[in-house]
Structure formats: C-alpha cells, structure tokens
Design a protein around this motif. Structure first.
Motif, short mmCIF file in Angstrom:
data_model
loop_
_atom_site.label_atom_id
_atom_site.label_comp_id
_atom_site.label_asym_id
_atom_site.label_seq_id
_atom_site.Cartn_x
_atom_site.Cartn_y
_atom_site.Cartn_z
N GLY A 15 0.82 -1.21 0.00
CA GLY A 15 0.00 0.00 0.00
C GLY A 15 0.85 1.26 0.00
N PHE A 16 1.94 1.24 0.75
CA PHE A 16 2.85 2.39 0.81
C PHE A 16 3.41 2.69 -0.57
CE2 PHE A 16 6.99 4.29 1.62
CZ PHE A 16 6.74 5.18 2.67
N ASP A 17 3.91 1.65 -1.24
CA ASP A 17 4.50 1.84 -2.57
C ASP A 17 3.46 2.27 -3.59
OD1 ASP A 17 7.02 1.23 -1.58
OD2 ASP A 17 6.90 -0.89 -2.19
N ALA A 18 2.24 1.72 -3.50
CA ALA A 18 1.17 2.12 -4.42
C ALA A 18 0.84 3.59 -4.25
CB ALA A 18 -0.07 1.25 -4.19
N GLU A 19 0.78 4.06 -3.01
CA GLU A 19 0.47 5.47 -2.75
C GLU A 19 1.61 6.38 -3.22
OE1 GLU A 19 -1.83 8.77 -1.54
OE2 GLU A 19 -2.37 6.71 -2.00
N ARG A 20 2.84 5.94 -3.03
CA ARG A 20 3.99 6.74 -3.51
C ARG A 20 3.97 6.83 -5.03
NH1 ARG A 20 9.64 5.01 -1.58
NH2 ARG A 20 10.11 6.96 -2.60
N GLU A 21 3.60 5.74 -5.70
CA GLU A 21 3.59 5.70 -7.17
C GLU A 21 2.46 6.54 -7.75
OE1 GLU A 21 4.80 4.71 -10.95
OE2 GLU A 21 5.82 4.15 -9.09
N SER A 22 1.32 6.52 -7.10
CA SER A 22 0.14 7.23 -7.62
C SER A 22 -0.64 7.81 -6.44
CB SER A 22 -0.73 6.25 -8.41
OG SER A 22 -1.84 6.92 -8.96
N PRO A 23 -0.23 8.99 -5.95
CA PRO A 23 -0.86 9.58 -4.77
C PRO A 23 -2.35 9.83 -4.95
CG PRO A 23 1.14 10.79 -5.35
CD PRO A 23 0.85 9.84 -6.48
N THR A 24 -3.12 9.45 -3.92
CA THR A 24 -4.55 9.72 -3.94
C THR A 24 -4.87 11.07 -3.31
OG1 THR A 24 -4.80 8.53 -1.85
CG2 THR A 24 -5.15 7.27 -3.88
#
Length: 104
Positions: A88-97
């Motif tokens: 989840g951390f990496d997903a948020e870093r890649e594509s911030p919500t």
C-alpha cells in the motif's frame, strides 16, 4: 497493549494505559481516516527534529509497529502484514490519492 476508544474526540484512542511510555515525549503526528475517504494527518515538525529524515525514520518505525498490530488483530504473520503495508505504501507513492494541504 491494546487501546480503547475513550478519548475526548469521537473515536480518539485512549492512551491512558501507555502514559508511562510517553513521559518526556512530544507528539508530532496525529492521523484520522474517514471510512471510504481520505486520511487526515497533522504533523508538527518542530516537535520532532529539524531534519526531515528523522520523520522518515519515525514513519518506518510506525509501519513496523503497525505490522505487529495488524498481525495480532487479524491473525496473520507479522511479515505478511508488513508486506501488505509496504504494498500500500509503494502504491500510494507511485500514484498519490491525496497531495495534502496546509492547515493553519
């Protein structure tokens, strides 16, 4: 240690059982999450350290504590919980919500 929900704000964590761990400490972060919505984070850099890298270290410590909490709460291994948190951390870093906004 488990925390109750008896704080002054609605659903605020009751940290009275951890008071002995907090002596001499300064709060630098509070976070809330609306179900199905965004997280609200209030950060006070002055309570932590002038170097932002110290905040990064604290966040990794928080993530590791979170993995332990999730493992205990939902019956998975700590390493599995940690892997999911990093996902989840990496997903948020890649594509911030949410890019956040300043609160005064």
């Amino acid at each position: 240690m488990s925390f109750g929900r008896k704080g002054k704000l609605q659903d605020e964590l009751d940290i009275s059982g951890a008071a002995h761990l907090l002596q001499g400490s300064r709060e630098f972060l509070r976070m809330w999450h609306k179900p199905g919505g965004q997280a609200t984070c209030l950060v006070d850099p002055g309570a932590l350290n002038p170097d932002p890298a110290v905040f990064g270290i604290a966040m990794v410590d928080c993530i590791r504590h979170g993995a332990r909490a999730w493992a205990n709460a939902v019956g998975i291994s700590e390493s599995e919980a940690l892997a999911r948190i990093w996902l989840g951390f990496d997903a948020e870093r890649e594509s911030p919500t949410d890019l956040g906004k300043e609160v005064h």
